[in-house]
Scaffold this motif. Sequence first.
Motif, mmCIF file in Angstrom:
data_model
loop_
_atom_site.group_PDB
_atom_site.id
_atom_site.type_symbol
_atom_site.label_atom_id
_atom_site.label_comp_id
_atom_site.label_asym_id
_atom_site.label_seq_id
_atom_site.Cartn_x
_atom_site.Cartn_y
_atom_site.Cartn_z
ATOM 1 N N ALA A 141 -36.167 72.430 62.625
ATOM 2 C CA ALA A 141 -36.034 73.927 62.725
ATOM 3 C C ALA A 141 -34.144 74.018 63.816
ATOM 4 O O ALA A 141 -33.270 74.711 63.237
ATOM 5 C CB ALA A 141 -37.054 74.641 63.741
ATOM 6 N N ARG A 142 -34.001 73.380 64.697
ATOM 7 C CA ARG A 142 -33.430 73.733 65.494
ATOM 8 C C ARG A 142 -32.031 72.980 64.558
ATOM 9 O O ARG A 142 -30.884 73.390 64.831
ATOM 10 C CB ARG A 142 -33.093 72.479 66.230
ATOM 11 C CG ARG A 142 -33.624 72.850 67.397
ATOM 12 C CD ARG A 142 -34.293 71.681 68.790
ATOM 13 N NE ARG A 142 -34.743 71.912 70.202
ATOM 14 C CZ ARG A 142 -35.325 72.139 70.668
ATOM 15 N NH1 ARG A 142 -34.967 70.731 70.786
ATOM 16 N NH2 ARG A 142 -36.106 72.364 71.220
ATOM 17 N N LEU A 143 -32.287 72.319 63.460
ATOM 18 C CA LEU A 143 -31.656 71.409 62.615
ATOM 19 C C LEU A 143 -30.703 72.791 61.747
ATOM 20 O O LEU A 143 -29.998 72.835 61.483
ATOM 21 C CB LEU A 143 -31.958 70.559 61.853
ATOM 22 C CG LEU A 143 -31.082 69.686 60.791
ATOM 23 C CD1 LEU A 143 -29.549 69.205 61.486
ATOM 24 C CD2 LEU A 143 -31.174 68.750 60.046
ATOM 25 N N SER A 152 -39.081 79.334 68.571
ATOM 26 C CA SER A 152 -41.074 78.585 69.376
ATOM 27 C C SER A 152 -41.298 79.230 67.642
ATOM 28 O O SER A 152 -41.441 80.326 67.130
ATOM 29 C CB SER A 152 -40.980 79.624 70.272
ATOM 30 O OG SER A 152 -40.774 81.358 69.970
ATOM 31 N N LEU A 153 -42.425 79.138 68.035
ATOM 32 C CA LEU A 153 -43.886 78.861 66.844
ATOM 33 C C LEU A 153 -43.535 80.838 66.773
ATOM 34 O O LEU A 153 -43.442 80.917 66.176
ATOM 35 C CB LEU A 153 -44.852 78.661 66.562
ATOM 36 C CG LEU A 153 -45.218 77.870 65.610
ATOM 37 C CD1 LEU A 153 -44.596 77.671 64.230
ATOM 38 C CD2 LEU A 153 -46.350 77.260 65.643
ATOM 39 N N GLU A 159 -39.801 86.365 63.180
ATOM 40 C CA GLU A 159 -39.229 85.892 61.679
ATOM 41 C C GLU A 159 -39.329 85.859 59.937
ATOM 42 O O GLU A 159 -38.243 86.949 59.048
ATOM 43 C CB GLU A 159 -38.281 85.086 62.064
ATOM 44 C CG GLU A 159 -37.348 84.494 60.951
ATOM 45 C CD GLU A 159 -36.017 86.083 61.712
ATOM 46 O OE1 GLU A 159 -34.848 85.697 60.895
ATOM 47 O OE2 GLU A 159 -35.711 86.287 62.710
ATOM 48 N N PHE A 160 -40.512 85.341 60.037
ATOM 49 C CA PHE A 160 -40.481 84.419 58.729
ATOM 50 C C PHE A 160 -41.360 85.775 58.195
ATOM 51 O O PHE A 160 -42.280 85.474 56.476
ATOM 52 C CB PHE A 160 -40.802 83.251 58.329
ATOM 53 C CG PHE A 160 -39.242 82.707 58.377
ATOM 54 C CD1 PHE A 160 -38.288 83.239 57.431
ATOM 55 C CD2 PHE A 160 -39.357 81.584 59.524
ATOM 56 C CE1 PHE A 160 -37.165 82.425 58.096
ATOM 57 C CE2 PHE A 160 -38.857 80.937 59.874
ATOM 58 C CZ PHE A 160 -37.003 81.099 58.928
ATOM 59 N N GLN A 161 -42.506 86.362 58.885
ATOM 60 C CA GLN A 161 -43.681 87.376 58.606
ATOM 61 C C GLN A 161 -44.881 86.419 57.789
ATOM 62 O O GLN A 161 -44.647 86.522 56.833
ATOM 63 C CB GLN A 161 -43.395 88.450 57.411
ATOM 64 C CG GLN A 161 -42.225 89.497 58.079
ATOM 65 C CD GLN A 161 -42.607 89.985 59.824
ATOM 66 O OE1 GLN A 161 -43.742 90.917 59.475
ATOM 67 N NE2 GLN A 161 -42.811 89.881 60.784
ATOM 68 N N SER A 167 -50.976 84.323 67.771
ATOM 69 C CA SER A 167 -50.421 82.362 68.344
ATOM 70 C C SER A 167 -51.326 81.682 69.414
ATOM 71 O O SER A 167 -51.672 82.236 70.007
ATOM 72 C CB SER A 167 -48.920 82.193 68.353
ATOM 73 O OG SER A 167 -47.999 83.002 67.038
ATOM 74 N N HIS A 168 -51.284 80.728 69.278
ATOM 75 C CA HIS A 168 -51.372 79.814 70.084
ATOM 76 C C HIS A 168 -53.164 79.199 70.279
ATOM 77 O O HIS A 168 -53.996 79.074 71.319
ATOM 78 C CB HIS A 168 -50.880 80.696 71.808
ATOM 79 C CG HIS A 168 -50.001 81.224 72.049
ATOM 80 N ND1 HIS A 168 -48.908 80.033 71.822
ATOM 81 C CD2 HIS A 168 -49.640 82.131 72.171
ATOM 82 C CE1 HIS A 168 -47.884 80.787 72.800
ATOM 83 N NE2 HIS A 168 -48.019 82.091 72.699
#
Length: 266
Positions: A141-143, A152-153, A159-161, A167-168
């Motif tokens: 993801a950084r790339l 972060s997840l 972001e991508f829905q 989460s977690h």
Amino acid sequence: MTPPLLSPDLLTYYRRLSQHPFTVVDLETTGRRPPGSRILEISVLHASLADGIRQQVTDLINPQIPIPEKISEFTGITPDMVSSAPSASEVLPTYLPLLSTGILTAHNLAFDYAFLTAEFKRIGLPFSRPSGERLCTVKLARLMLAHLPSRSLPHLVQEFQFPVNTSHRAAADALACWLLVERLFTELHTETDEVLLNRLAQEWMPLPMAAKLLGCSRRKGQALLEAAQVTGRPSRNGQSTLTMYRRGDVERLVYERQGGVQLSWI
């Protein structure tokens, strides 16, 4: 673990990786580091780009140590939820065959791998995977998503829905991790090399990684970058501050040192 590669080689590397089945793992734990902290929940998902998700297995684990209140607030896993759950010695042996195939994948793989290694060692079972059989989606993801304010997840889910639950929790996070893999690897195959290389050039990398690409020590790498007037930016990492550099700036310097090759994407 991804070797220090230049962008064209990274495209080749990840495209080759994408042809394999993936074993996505997510753990919820009582703290940050083993062996003082233990696994609370595990989820393992098997999938491939060709076939999608084939199976997912999830279990709560009784850590047999107290769960800090902040961890319960963070994960939603309370002591009552794991009081009657099986221990790691009962659960983890059943996961060993699941974890022994495919490309071992996780969001911040170093965290999950350290816990798996420590817990299997504690119960007397060996667990190891060759470095070439691993994929960290934080690094991917950084790339490929350097333009986002966070990788972060939970932020990527938003972001991508991605259609996942809260989460977690291990099952939701393993699914989110796979959906991220599926999205980014699909883009690696559908977008042009020019577009992808321009995206990769935007990655911010720390000085040690820049020095590896330059094939020199950190001190010499910093001197080379300063002499080439490559501007870095400070980034906080825990209690320390790292200097980060754009991949494209570093690669331009690499190629200049190799003979002045022109790079169309940077």
